[in-house]
Design an enzyme around this catalytic site. Structure first.
Site, PDB file in Angstrom:
ATOM      1  N   HIS A  73       0.894  -1.204   0.025  1.00 49.78           N
ATOM      2  CA  HIS A  73       0.102  -0.046  -0.087  1.00 49.78           C
ATOM      3  C   HIS A  73       0.825   1.298  -0.042  1.00 49.78           C
ATOM      4  O   HIS A  73       0.441   2.273  -0.245  1.00 49.78           O
ATOM      5  CB  HIS A  73      -0.928   0.158   1.237  1.00 49.78           C
ATOM      6  CG  HIS A  73      -0.454   0.453   2.435  1.00 49.78           C
ATOM      7  ND1 HIS A  73       0.009  -0.641   3.500  1.00 49.78           N
ATOM      8  CD2 HIS A  73      -0.250   1.450   3.275  1.00 49.78           C
ATOM      9  CE1 HIS A  73       0.429  -0.209   4.526  1.00 49.78           C
ATOM     10  NE2 HIS A  73       0.334   1.236   4.387  1.00 49.78           N
ATOM     11  N   ASP A 119      -0.045  -7.737   1.264  1.00 54.45           N
ATOM     12  CA  ASP A 119       0.374  -6.310   1.384  1.00 54.45           C
ATOM     13  C   ASP A 119       2.010  -6.333   1.497  1.00 54.45           C
ATOM     14  O   ASP A 119       2.743  -5.978   2.594  1.00 54.45           O
ATOM     15  CB  ASP A 119      -0.412  -5.345   2.579  1.00 54.45           C
ATOM     16  CG  ASP A 119       0.064  -4.089   2.870  1.00 54.45           C
ATOM     17  OD1 ASP A 119       0.499  -3.676   1.982  1.00 54.45           O
ATOM     18  OD2 ASP A 119      -0.357  -3.386   3.722  1.00 54.45           O
ATOM     19  N   SER A 205       4.361   2.615   7.962  1.00 53.19           N
ATOM     20  CA  SER A 205       3.973   1.511   7.056  1.00 53.19           C
ATOM     21  C   SER A 205       5.310   0.978   6.155  1.00 53.19           C
ATOM     22  O   SER A 205       6.045   1.695   5.763  1.00 53.19           O
ATOM     23  CB  SER A 205       2.984   1.962   5.931  1.00 53.19           C
ATOM     24  OG  SER A 205       1.654   1.813   6.445  1.00 53.19           O
TER      25      SER A 205
END
Length: 256
Positions: A73, A119, A205
């Site tokens: 992402h 992911d 992230s």
């Protein structure tokens, strides 16, 4: 930017200017660090800051002289020429080695509505670097396994509380998969900490979850998203992609 459950983090428009579509947005610098963590206690040669226009937006882990693992992402839809990196620095804005990016590979499973893993992405650097990469662990380990997370992300429960210059770390542990909400069992890591109100958040992230000890760290995870139904990052649990189960896919892409 930590992805909230079920939502692709492509920008924090309310927090500031959204960067190029497909690149997780940063507002006036990283928005923002690991909540409840502390300044890094050692140098992590494999730590990567993914950047656009000199601003950190996601983390990553150097796994060879020219390949980085991050979250899908973070880079889905991005062109290589839109992303730069800083490798092996304690500060996202100085030190280490700066590089460009020549290739971005997003796992094909990423993007579905139901928890299915995937992911994870690979970023190929435009030149080899001399920093020591981290080995991908053979396996995650059972619930209770001690781990550590690293990042330059949010440091308070509210957004826009300021970005840390110094890399943050937090000691964590693997929790039973059933403890996390919307987790893809067998492909993702449910992660908790004994430190109250502490967990990864926006800006973390793609960054590493590691196990072992100084000088012998191994990579087990890449920061994905919140792990419970409370919208606050520090409410207790987080989800990391289990990088160990993607070892074969990573090797295939590196060889292609």
């Amino acid at each position: 930017m930590l992805r909230k459950t079920g939502v692709l983090a492509v920008g924090l428009a309310a927090a500031g200017a959204v960067l190029v579509p497909g690149v997780a947005a940063a507002a006036d610098g990283p928005t923002p660090y690991v909540i409840g963590g502390h300044d890094a206690t050692e140098d992590y040669s494999f730590m990567v800051s993914l950047q656009q226009d000199g601003r950190h937006f996601c983390g990553g882990s150097l796994i060879s002289e020219d390949w980085v693992v991050t979250a899908a992402h973070c880079v889905q839809g991005a062109r290589p020429d839109q992303v730069r990196t800083r490798i092996g620095a304690r500060q996202h804005n100085s030190g280490g080695t700066e590089t460009g990016v020549s290739r971005i590979i997003v796992h094909p499973d990423f993007g579905g509505q139901k928890p299915q893993g995937g992911d994870i992405a690979l970023v190929r650097l435009d030149k080899p670097v001399t920093e020591q990469p981290i080995k991908i662990a053979d396996a995650l380990g059972d619930a209770g396994t001690a781990t550590r997370i690293l990042g330059w992300g949010e440091h308070c429960a509210e957004q826009n509380c300021g970005a840390p210059e110094i890399l943050q770390e937090l000691d964590t542990k693997v929790r039973p998969a059933a403890d996390c909400h919307n987790l893809a069992t067998g492909k993702e890591i449910c992660t908790g900490s004994d430190t109250p109100d502490a967990m990864g958040c926006y800006g973390d992230s793609g960054g590493p979850q590691i196990k072992g000890r100084p000088g012998e760290w191994e990579l087990v995870g890449a920061t994905s998203r919140d792990g419970d139904e409370d919208p606050k990052c520090a409410s207790g649990l987080g989800i990391w992609t289990d990088v160990t189960v993607y070892r074969d896919w990573i090797a295939e892409q590196q060889a292609s």
